[in-house]
Design a protein around this motif. Structure first.
Motif, PDB file in Angstrom:
ATOM      1  N   UNK A 111     -15.032   2.810   9.454  1.00  0.00           N
ATOM      2  CA  UNK A 111     -14.734   2.156  10.819  1.00  0.00           C
ATOM      3  C   UNK A 111     -15.635   1.033  10.888  1.00  0.00           C
ATOM      4  N   UNK A 112     -16.774   0.957  10.556  1.00  0.00           N
ATOM      5  CA  UNK A 112     -17.675  -0.389  10.721  1.00  0.00           C
ATOM      6  C   UNK A 112     -17.050  -1.352   9.722  1.00  0.00           C
ATOM      7  N   UNK A 113     -16.867  -0.855   8.676  1.00  0.00           N
ATOM      8  CA  UNK A 113     -16.248  -2.103   7.655  1.00  0.00           C
ATOM      9  C   UNK A 113     -14.874  -2.404   8.223  1.00  0.00           C
ATOM     10  N   UNK A 131      -3.300  -6.187  14.331  1.00  0.00           N
ATOM     11  CA  UNK A 131      -2.794  -5.194  13.123  1.00  0.00           C
ATOM     12  C   UNK A 131      -4.230  -4.536  12.539  1.00  0.00           C
ATOM     13  N   UNK A 132      -5.029  -5.205  12.679  1.00  0.00           N
ATOM     14  CA  UNK A 132      -6.457  -4.408  12.083  1.00  0.00           C
ATOM     15  C   UNK A 132      -6.732  -3.416  13.108  1.00  0.00           C
ATOM     16  N   UNK A 136      -7.377   0.224  11.952  1.00  0.00           N
ATOM     17  CA  UNK A 136      -8.740   0.743  12.248  1.00  0.00           C
ATOM     18  C   UNK A 136      -8.423   2.306  12.678  1.00  0.00           C
ATOM     19  N   UNK A 137      -7.657   2.292  13.513  1.00  0.00           N
ATOM     20  CA  UNK A 137      -7.239   3.779  14.090  1.00  0.00           C
ATOM     21  C   UNK A 137      -6.587   4.640  12.959  1.00  0.00           C
ATOM     22  N   UNK A 142      -7.904   8.791   9.062  1.00  0.00           N
ATOM     23  CA  UNK A 142      -7.954   9.212   7.654  1.00  0.00           C
ATOM     24  C   UNK A 142      -9.320   9.566   7.134  1.00  0.00           C
ATOM     25  N   UNK A 143     -10.093   8.524   7.797  1.00  0.00           N
ATOM     26  CA  UNK A 143     -11.656   8.933   7.511  1.00  0.00           C
ATOM     27  C   UNK A 143     -12.071  10.083   7.847  1.00  0.00           C
ATOM     28  N   UNK A 144     -11.683  10.663   8.984  1.00  0.00           N
ATOM     29  CA  UNK A 144     -12.091  11.934   9.644  1.00  0.00           C
ATOM     30  C   UNK A 144     -11.558  13.076   8.671  1.00  0.00           C
ATOM     31  N   UNK A 145     -10.394  12.871   8.299  1.00  0.00           N
ATOM     32  CA  UNK A 145      -9.702  14.192   7.318  1.00  0.00           C
ATOM     33  C   UNK A 145     -10.672  14.164   6.138  1.00  0.00           C
TER      34      UNK A 145
END
Lengths: 193, 186
Positions: A111-113, A131-132, A136-137, A142-145
């Motif tokens: 998320x930071x990136x 769009x970013x 990001x959302x 995806x990151x949480x998964x």
């Protein structure tokens, strides 16, 4: 002598380019017009000569001399995929290594990136920034998964200790190299045989 | 997929033999075309070689939806035009009006001139055509050569030269009448 055709009609007739109605009309006219018959006979001889000009001699080794002069192989333009795949693999390995070494949540890192990229781009292109944000959302989800998966894996690696982590990183690097060369081999379609 | 498209596909995969087959198939027609356009066999062979190299480098942009021979000759034609431009040789656009003498090429039959058929035998006529070809403007010569030496259809020539079919037919006819006129005058 009525309805005499111009010479273009004769050539098209000789080439079989007249449609059936035109052809019948011309043939019918020719029956009654000696001048047109003579003009057609003249064009017929010319047409025969036009269509039978001799070929120019090509040396027997011409094709080989062409092949010798060929530059580097032509490609279909997918070579950019190889570095892209390798870069993606390297990024995944890098993020994974960062997570293992720092203990930071993988989702936080991602998320930071995304935010840094999003805000920088947003100054110049608001549309791109939006769009970013959407990206990001999606990325956060995806990151949480991934994070959930990695948490489980991390527990296992923690039990393995630093040597285990080093081993995993080494394997990751090896995987990146394999992906790079494998993709390059698959996608470099113009290689010499 | 046509035979040519298959060879192109194989060549793109790195099969040099496939490209060699393309060269062998088209070396003769391409030399015939370029030979008539340059008027010199040696120059024609050099041009043919350059065209094949250009084709090889551009294979990735070939689309099988188009006929390969048409695409190949389009490249050859553009190569010639580039060469003439670099050499600053006078070129005649197809849109340009032809000079007064050529502009009068709207022969109506019966033709009052002496019969070419009676004056020359076929072999002699061919020799005369070869010589006369060098003297007609290259824009007309090219369409004539594509039609009668390379045996492209009018539609294919229209594709190669990006011209309307009717224009191609008319210009080929004008080229033939120019040749006839020059042969009669020689």
């Amino acid at each position: 002598m009525r309805d005499c055709r111009n010479a273009e009609s004769f050539y098209l007739y000789l080439e079989g380019e007249l449609d059936p109605a035109e052809r019948r009309g011309l043939e019918s006219h020719l029956e009654d017009c000696p001048a047109c018959r003579e003009a057609l006979a003249e064009r017929r001889l010319l047409h025969e000569a036009f269509t039978s000009l001799p070929p120019l001699e090509v040396p027997p080794d011409f094709a080989l001399s062409v092949m010798d002069r060929l530059p580097e192989p032509a490609t279909v333009g997918h070579r950019w995929l190889a570095p892209l795949i390798a870069a993606t693999a390297s990024l995944v390995v890098g993020l994974f290594g960062f997570y293992l070494l720092t203990g930071e949540s993988l989702s936080d890192v991602l998320v930071a990136v995304s935010r840094i990229s999003g805000s920088a781009t947003g100054r110049f292109l608001p549309l791109l920034a939006k769009m970013f944000k959407v990206g990001t959302l999606v990325l956060k989800l995806a990151a949480d998964l991934v994070s959930m998966l990695v948490t489980g894996l991390g527990a296992v690696l923690h039990a393995l200790g630093p040597q285990g982590i080093g081993l995993i990183l080494g394997l990751g690097l090896l995987l990146s190299l394999l992906l790079f060369f494998g993709a390059k081999r698959l996608l470099s379609l113009g290689e010499k045989t | 997929m046509s035979e040519d498209s298959t060879l192109v596909f194989k060549a793109l995969k790195g099969d040099r033999k496939a490209f060699e087959m393309i060269v062998r198939k088209y070396e003769q027609p391409l030399t015939n075309y370029l030979g008539r356009m340059t008027g010199e066999r040696e120059a024609a062979l050099d041009f043919t070689q350059e065209v094949f190299i250009k084709v090889y480098c551009s294979l990735g942009s070939y689309r099988p939806a188009y006929k390969f021979s048409t695409w190949l000759f389009k490249i050859a034609s553009n190569h010639l035009i580039d060469h003439w431009r670099k050499k600053k040789l006078p070129t005649l656009s197809l849109d340009q009006p032809i000079d007064a003498d050529e502009g009068s090429l709207t022969p109506q039959v019966p033709d009052p001139g002496p019969s070419v058929a009676r004056k020359f035998e076929l072999a002699e006529i061919r020799q005369k055509i070869e010589r006369a070809l060098e003297s007609i403007p290259e824009a007309f010569r090219e369409l004539f050569v594509l039609r009668h030496v390379n045996e492209f259809s009018y539609e294919e020539i229209a594709d190669i030269k990006s011209l309307p079919v009717g224009t191609v037919k008319n210009r080929v006819f004008q080229a033939k009448e120019m040749l006839k006129k020059r042969m009669e005058g020689s």
